[in-house]
Design an enzyme around this catalytic site. Structure first.
Site, PDB file in Angstrom:
ATOM      1  CD  GLU A 222      -2.801   6.063  -4.977  1.00 17.88           C
ATOM      2  OE1 GLU A 222      -3.144   7.065  -4.336  1.00 17.88           O
ATOM      3  OE2 GLU A 222      -3.221   4.915  -4.718  1.00 17.88           O
TER       4      GLU A 222
ATOM      5  CE1 TYR B 132      -3.400   2.846   0.587  1.00 22.01           C
ATOM      6  CE2 TYR B 132      -2.025   3.440   2.462  1.00 22.01           C
ATOM      7  CZ  TYR B 132      -3.052   3.743   1.582  1.00 22.01           C
ATOM      8  OH  TYR B 132      -3.708   4.950   1.693  1.00 22.01           O
TER       9      TYR B 132
END
Length: 219
Positions: A153, A146
């Site tokens: 991102e 994650y």
């Protein structure tokens, strides 16, 4: 009766998400294996539709938690779902020229690895009991993946900024606001929100591993 309908619905939902994610992961891997780096040019075109459907379906998970259909914390799930949908539909889908960039391929891989750690575990929890490997993957391995996904991102947004400048994209509210500045403002929000999510994930990991260890001792 209500319990059986709930179970059937959750089984169907997790199975759909697992099947879609597996198809995307397999498709991407096969293309990269046969065509090498040249595959990244049209890799989003080949998996983008299924990826979009899976991400839109993930919005249902917020209602699952809110309606107590599924156990979980609403805030971290909300952050994860919204950050992916924002990047996917505003940046990836909104900028076709950007879809061929390497970071897009990396981002899709990380998102799908996260889902492959979650949905098989969810299916096993519904029908029997998860294995040690799936349990470890769901609550331990998922944390560094994650973190890597959030970093990707941020890189994706940063690399996409020039594409918005070229296209002169804008959103009309009361005044014209350039999407570029909205994305720049979103970067610190992403950092703060992901930090909150990681702290929740670490707490959840500790709780779940304590429960798992107690079950093992009883056996």
């Amino acid at each position: 009766m209500r319990c059986s309908i709930k179970l059937a619905y959750l089984l169907l939902y997790n199975l759909l998400q697992f099947s879609g994610t597996t198809w995307i992961f397999t498709n991407m891997t096969a293309r990269l294996f046969f065509f090498g780096r040249g595959a990244q040019v049209d890799i989003f075109y080949s998996v983008g539709l299924v990826m979009s459907v899976c991400q839109l379906l993930s919005l249902l998970e917020l209602f699952h938690i809110a309606d107590d259909i599924e156990k979980g914390r609403l805030l971290p799930r909300f952050i994860q779902v919204m950050e992916r949908n924002l990047l996917l539909f505003v940046v990836f889908v909104g900028q076709e020229d950007f879809q061929s960039q390497c970071i897009v391929c990396v981002q899709l891989y990380l998102w799908n690895i996260l889902q492959l750690l979650r949905y098989p575990h969810g299916l096993l929890c519904l029908v029997s009991s998860p294995t040690s490997a799936t349990h470890w993957g769901r609550y331990t391995l998922i944390i560094p993946v994650y973190i890597a996904s959030v970093l990707a991102e941020g890189v994706s947004i940063w690399q996409a900024l020039p594409y918005f400048d070229r296209g002169m994209h804008s959103i009309h509210l009361h005044t014209t606001v350039n999407v570029r500045y909205l994305l720049l403002a979103y970067l610190p929000i992403l950092a703060i929100a992901s930090s909150v999510t990681v702290s929740f994930m670490l707490k959840e990991r500790k709780q779940q591993l304590d429960i798992w260890n107690k079950k093992l001792k009883r056996k």
